[in-house]
Design an enzyme around this catalytic site. Structure first.
Site, PDB file in Angstrom:
ATOM      1  N   GLN A  89       0.798  -1.222   0.023  1.00  0.00           N
ATOM      2  CA  GLN A  89       0.069   0.117   0.052  1.00  0.00           C
ATOM      3  C   GLN A  89       0.857   1.130  -0.126  1.00  0.00           C
ATOM      4  OE1 GLN A  89      -3.490  -0.669   3.069  1.00  0.00           O
ATOM      5  NE2 GLN A  89      -2.064  -1.959   3.393  1.00  0.00           N
ATOM      6  N   ASP A  92       6.481   4.641  -1.301  1.00  0.00           N
ATOM      7  CA  ASP A  92       7.575   4.761  -1.494  1.00  0.00           C
ATOM      8  C   ASP A  92       8.195   3.528  -2.164  1.00  0.00           C
ATOM      9  OD1 ASP A  92       8.418   2.165   0.330  1.00  0.00           O
ATOM     10  OD2 ASP A  92       7.556   3.359   1.858  1.00  0.00           O
ATOM     11  N   HIS A 107      -1.587   1.418  -4.044  1.00  0.00           N
ATOM     12  CA  HIS A 107      -1.878   2.909  -3.951  1.00  0.00           C
ATOM     13  C   HIS A 107      -1.001   3.810  -4.787  1.00  0.00           C
ATOM     14  CE1 HIS A 107      -4.259   1.806  -0.056  1.00  0.00           C
ATOM     15  NE2 HIS A 107      -4.900   1.452  -0.979  1.00  0.00           N
TER      16      HIS A 107
HETATM   17  C1  BJW Z   1       4.479  -1.077  12.698  1.00  0.00           C
HETATM   18  C2  BJW Z   1       5.911  -0.332  13.209  1.00  0.00           C
HETATM   19  C3  BJW Z   1       6.855  -1.004  12.790  1.00  0.00           C
HETATM   20  C4  BJW Z   1       4.298   1.220  13.212  1.00  0.00           C
HETATM   21  N1  BJW Z   1       6.901  -2.270  12.655  1.00  0.00           N
HETATM   22  N2  BJW Z   1       4.814  -2.393  12.498  1.00  0.00           N
HETATM   23  C5  BJW Z   1     -17.059   2.063   4.809  1.00  0.00           C
HETATM   24  C6  BJW Z   1     -16.610   0.654   4.804  1.00  0.00           C
HETATM   25  C7  BJW Z   1     -15.688  -0.117   4.145  1.00  0.00           C
HETATM   26  C8  BJW Z   1     -14.900   0.593   3.163  1.00  0.00           C
HETATM   27  C9  BJW Z   1     -15.284   1.980   2.967  1.00  0.00           C
HETATM   28  C10 BJW Z   1     -16.210   2.667   3.625  1.00  0.00           C
HETATM   29  N3  BJW Z   1     -16.222   3.797   3.173  1.00  0.00           N
HETATM   30  C11 BJW Z   1     -15.315   3.964   2.157  1.00  0.00           C
HETATM   31  C12 BJW Z   1     -14.482   2.872   2.148  1.00  0.00           C
HETATM   32  C13 BJW Z   1     -13.451   2.436   1.054  1.00  0.00           C
HETATM   33  C14 BJW Z   1     -12.461   3.210   1.375  1.00  0.00           C
HETATM   34  C15 BJW Z   1     -12.102   2.965   2.818  1.00  0.00           C
HETATM   35  O1  BJW Z   1     -11.387   2.012   3.203  1.00  0.00           O
HETATM   36  N4  BJW Z   1     -12.338   3.775   3.921  1.00  0.00           N
HETATM   37  C16 BJW Z   1     -11.994   3.522   5.158  1.00  0.00           C
HETATM   38  C17 BJW Z   1     -11.650   4.648   5.923  1.00  0.00           C
HETATM   39  C18 BJW Z   1     -13.192   2.827   5.903  1.00  0.00           C
HETATM   40  N5  BJW Z   1     -11.172   2.946   0.478  1.00  0.00           N
HETATM   41  C19 BJW Z   1     -11.253   3.554  -0.547  1.00  0.00           C
HETATM   42  O2  BJW Z   1     -11.844   4.335  -1.119  1.00  0.00           O
HETATM   43  C20 BJW Z   1     -10.197   2.718  -1.770  1.00  0.00           C
HETATM   44  N6  BJW Z   1     -10.870   2.456  -2.837  1.00  0.00           N
HETATM   45  C21 BJW Z   1     -11.878   1.670  -3.018  1.00  0.00           C
HETATM   46  O3  BJW Z   1     -12.380   1.045  -2.107  1.00  0.00           O
HETATM   47  O4  BJW Z   1     -12.497   1.742  -4.041  1.00  0.00           O
HETATM   48  C22 BJW Z   1     -13.574   0.606  -4.842  1.00  0.00           C
HETATM   49  C23 BJW Z   1     -12.955  -0.633  -5.181  1.00  0.00           C
HETATM   50  C24 BJW Z   1     -11.926  -1.359  -4.590  1.00  0.00           C
HETATM   51  C25 BJW Z   1     -11.437  -2.410  -5.265  1.00  0.00           C
HETATM   52  C26 BJW Z   1     -12.025  -2.638  -6.711  1.00  0.00           C
HETATM   53  C27 BJW Z   1     -13.042  -1.935  -7.182  1.00  0.00           C
HETATM   54  C28 BJW Z   1     -13.595  -0.845  -6.397  1.00  0.00           C
HETATM   55  C29 BJW Z   1      -9.002   3.568  -1.761  1.00  0.00           C
HETATM   56  C30 BJW Z   1      -8.226   3.714  -0.527  1.00  0.00           C
HETATM   57  C31 BJW Z   1      -7.024   4.749  -1.012  1.00  0.00           C
HETATM   58  C32 BJW Z   1      -6.169   4.769   0.456  1.00  0.00           C
HETATM   59  N7  BJW Z   1      -5.108   5.965   0.079  1.00  0.00           N
HETATM   60  C33 BJW Z   1      -4.164   6.384   1.109  1.00  0.00           C
HETATM   61  C34 BJW Z   1      -3.188   7.557   0.577  1.00  0.00           C
HETATM   62  C35 BJW Z   1      -2.401   6.810  -0.373  1.00  0.00           C
HETATM   63  C36 BJW Z   1      -1.314   7.832  -1.048  1.00  0.00           C
HETATM   64  C37 BJW Z   1      -0.363   8.409   0.151  1.00  0.00           C
HETATM   65  O5  BJW Z   1       0.341   7.449   0.571  1.00  0.00           O
HETATM   66  O6  BJW Z   1      -0.583   9.576   0.442  1.00  0.00           O
HETATM   67  O7  BJW Z   1      -3.275   4.873   1.323  1.00  0.00           O
HETATM   68  S1  BJW Z   1      -4.939   6.492   2.724  1.00  0.00           S
HETATM   69  C38 BJW Z   1      -3.339   5.644   3.565  1.00  0.00           C
HETATM   70  O8  BJW Z   1      -3.901   4.534   4.423  1.00  0.00           O
HETATM   71  C39 BJW Z   1      -2.412   5.250   2.457  1.00  0.00           C
HETATM   72  C40 BJW Z   1      -2.187   3.921   2.976  1.00  0.00           C
HETATM   73  O9  BJW Z   1      -1.653   3.162   2.023  1.00  0.00           O
HETATM   74  C41 BJW Z   1      -3.675   3.341   3.484  1.00  0.00           C
HETATM   75  C42 BJW Z   1      -3.217   2.327   4.825  1.00  0.00           C
HETATM   76  O10 BJW Z   1      -2.645   2.905   5.594  1.00  0.00           O
HETATM   77  P1  BJW Z   1      -1.545   1.960   6.555  1.00  0.00           P
HETATM   78  O11 BJW Z   1      -0.509   1.333   5.605  1.00  0.00           O
HETATM   79  O12 BJW Z   1      -2.120   0.539   7.142  1.00  0.00           O
HETATM   80  O13 BJW Z   1      -0.863   2.625   7.584  1.00  0.00           O
HETATM   81  P2  BJW Z   1      -1.355   3.039   9.323  1.00  0.00           P
HETATM   82  O14 BJW Z   1      -0.812   4.308   9.696  1.00  0.00           O
HETATM   83  O15 BJW Z   1      -3.066   3.053   9.096  1.00  0.00           O
HETATM   84  O16 BJW Z   1      -0.854   1.702  10.054  1.00  0.00           O
HETATM   85  C43 BJW Z   1       0.548   1.597  10.177  1.00  0.00           C
HETATM   86  C44 BJW Z   1       0.574   0.247  11.173  1.00  0.00           C
HETATM   87  O17 BJW Z   1       1.895  -0.142  11.307  1.00  0.00           O
HETATM   88  C45 BJW Z   1      -0.112   0.401  12.489  1.00  0.00           C
HETATM   89  O18 BJW Z   1      -0.938  -0.854  12.861  1.00  0.00           O
HETATM   90  C46 BJW Z   1       1.336   0.383  13.393  1.00  0.00           C
HETATM   91  O19 BJW Z   1       1.037  -0.457  14.597  1.00  0.00           O
HETATM   92  C47 BJW Z   1       2.407  -0.428  12.622  1.00  0.00           C
HETATM   93  N8  BJW Z   1       3.553  -0.121  12.734  1.00  0.00           N
HETATM   94  N9  BJW Z   1       5.328   1.097  13.271  1.00  0.00           N
HETATM   95  C48 BJW Z   1       5.674  -2.855  12.611  1.00  0.00           C
HETATM   96  N10 BJW Z   1       8.236  -0.523  13.345  1.00  0.00           N
END
Ligand code: BJW
Length: 231
Positions: A89, A92, A107
């Site tokens: 996701q 980088d 992403h």
């Molecule tokens: C460590 C550590 C260490 C720390 N060692 N661990 C209602 C219900 C369900 C879904 C939806 C809903 N309403 C809307 C939706 C869909 C929506 C969604 O999911 N919303 C939620 C908020 C509910 N999703 C979308 O809109 C996506 N599109 C979609 O669903 O389209 C429909 C479709 C899908 C498939 C086919 C056809 C149609 C798009 C999502 C886009 C997300 N974009 C971002 C920005 C990207 C660009 C950028 O980087 O700026 O992506 S948001 C951000 O979150 C980024 C990340 O990739 C993503 C996930 O974050 P991640 O990686 O999990 O980071 P953190 O900070 O949350 O967690 C870090 C973890 O690491 C923590 O647990 C720490 O404990 C741990 N950690 N240090 C090991 N040293």
């Protein structure tokens, strides 16, 4: 040999100095998601969004892969990219810098630019601005090639095929708050894969995994890879 699908999130790059999103002090405590990570926010204030991504691009340029990225690179080199599929996701390039030859960036990528008019993609310059022109169609419609909320993540058909064929699904450093990635463990388990989570703390979806190991990615991932390669 087992077919493995790895999903990584911001936690794997945390120890390389790149901020996560939802941890304390993370990016979403400093910026409103609606402003910088939605197409509506970009339409409202493209300069603000370009500024956000220009700063992250500058920071990412100095980041180096940590032992977790390197261990996954080593695993993919040892068993091949068909057997070890890395889906990230993260925007980088630390998996590639850590030795991975094939990475699916669901992403998008910080170092790529996208024309919102004609869909052309190219290597992003270090700084992007709202009136930059697309090199193909000349429209002043350039944006970072990243996937915002409400947009469809990249490579989804392929990823779902990989999950269907997987024997093992491993999630590393992701909080399980964002779909569709948050459903991958269930998707893979439905067709018989074992599922493992490696994360600093329990995530929103830990209950969906067969096993969860807690700790830093730079400790857990090399140890897990050593076990696999040693065995
Ligand atoms: C460590 C550590 C260490 C720390 N060692 N661990 C209602 C219900 C369900 C879904 C939806 C809903 N309403 C809307 C939706 C869909 C929506 C969604 O999911 N919303 C939620 C908020 C509910 N999703 C979308 O809109 C996506 N599109 C979609 O669903 O389209 C429909 C479709 C899908 C498939 C086919 C056809 C149609 C798009 C999502 C886009 C997300 N974009 C971002 C920005 C990207 C660009 C950028 O980087 O700026 O992506 S948001 C951000 O979150 C980024 C990340 O990739 C993503 C996930 O974050 P991640 O990686 O999990 O980071 P953190 O900070 O949350 O967690 C870090 C973890 O690491 C923590 O647990 C720490 O404990 C741990 N950690 N240090 C090991 N040293």
């Amino acid at each position: 040999m087992k077919r493995i699908v790895l999903l990584t999130g911001a936690g794997i790059s945390a120890e390389s100095g790149l901020g996560t999103f939802r941890d304390e002090g993370g990016l979403w405590s400093q910026h409103r998601i609606e402003d910088v990570a939605t197409p509506e926010g970009f339409a409202r204030d493209p300069a603000l969004v370009h500024g956000f991504y220009n700063a992250r691009r500058a920071q990412a340029r100095w980041a180096r892969p940590n032992p977790a990225h390197k261990a996954l690179g080593r695993l993919q080199q040892a068993w091949g990219p068909e057997t070890v599929q890395i889906v990230t996701q993260n925007v980088d390039s630390l998996h590639e810098a850590g030795g991975a030859s094939r990475v699916w960036h669901m992403h998008g990528q910080l170092d790529r630019a996208l024309c919102a008019d004609c869909g052309h993609r190219w290597d992003a310059p270090s700084e992007m601005a709202p009136d930059d022109h697309c090199p193909r169609c000349r429209a002043p419609a350039t944006r970072p090639d990243v996937v915002w909320f409400g947009e469809i993540p990249y490579h989804m058909v392929l990823i779902w095929e990989m999950l269907r064929d997987a024997d093992l699904f491993v999630s590393i450093g992701t909080s399980g708050n964002v779909y569709p990635a948050a459903a991958f463990a269930q998707d893979a388990a439905r067709t018989g894969a074992q599922t493992l989570e490696l994360n600093l703390e329990r995530s929103a979806i830990s209950d969906n995994f067969d096993n969860t190991r807690l700790g830093k990615a730079s400790d857990l991932v090399p140890a897990w890879v050593d076990d696999l390669l040693g065995g």
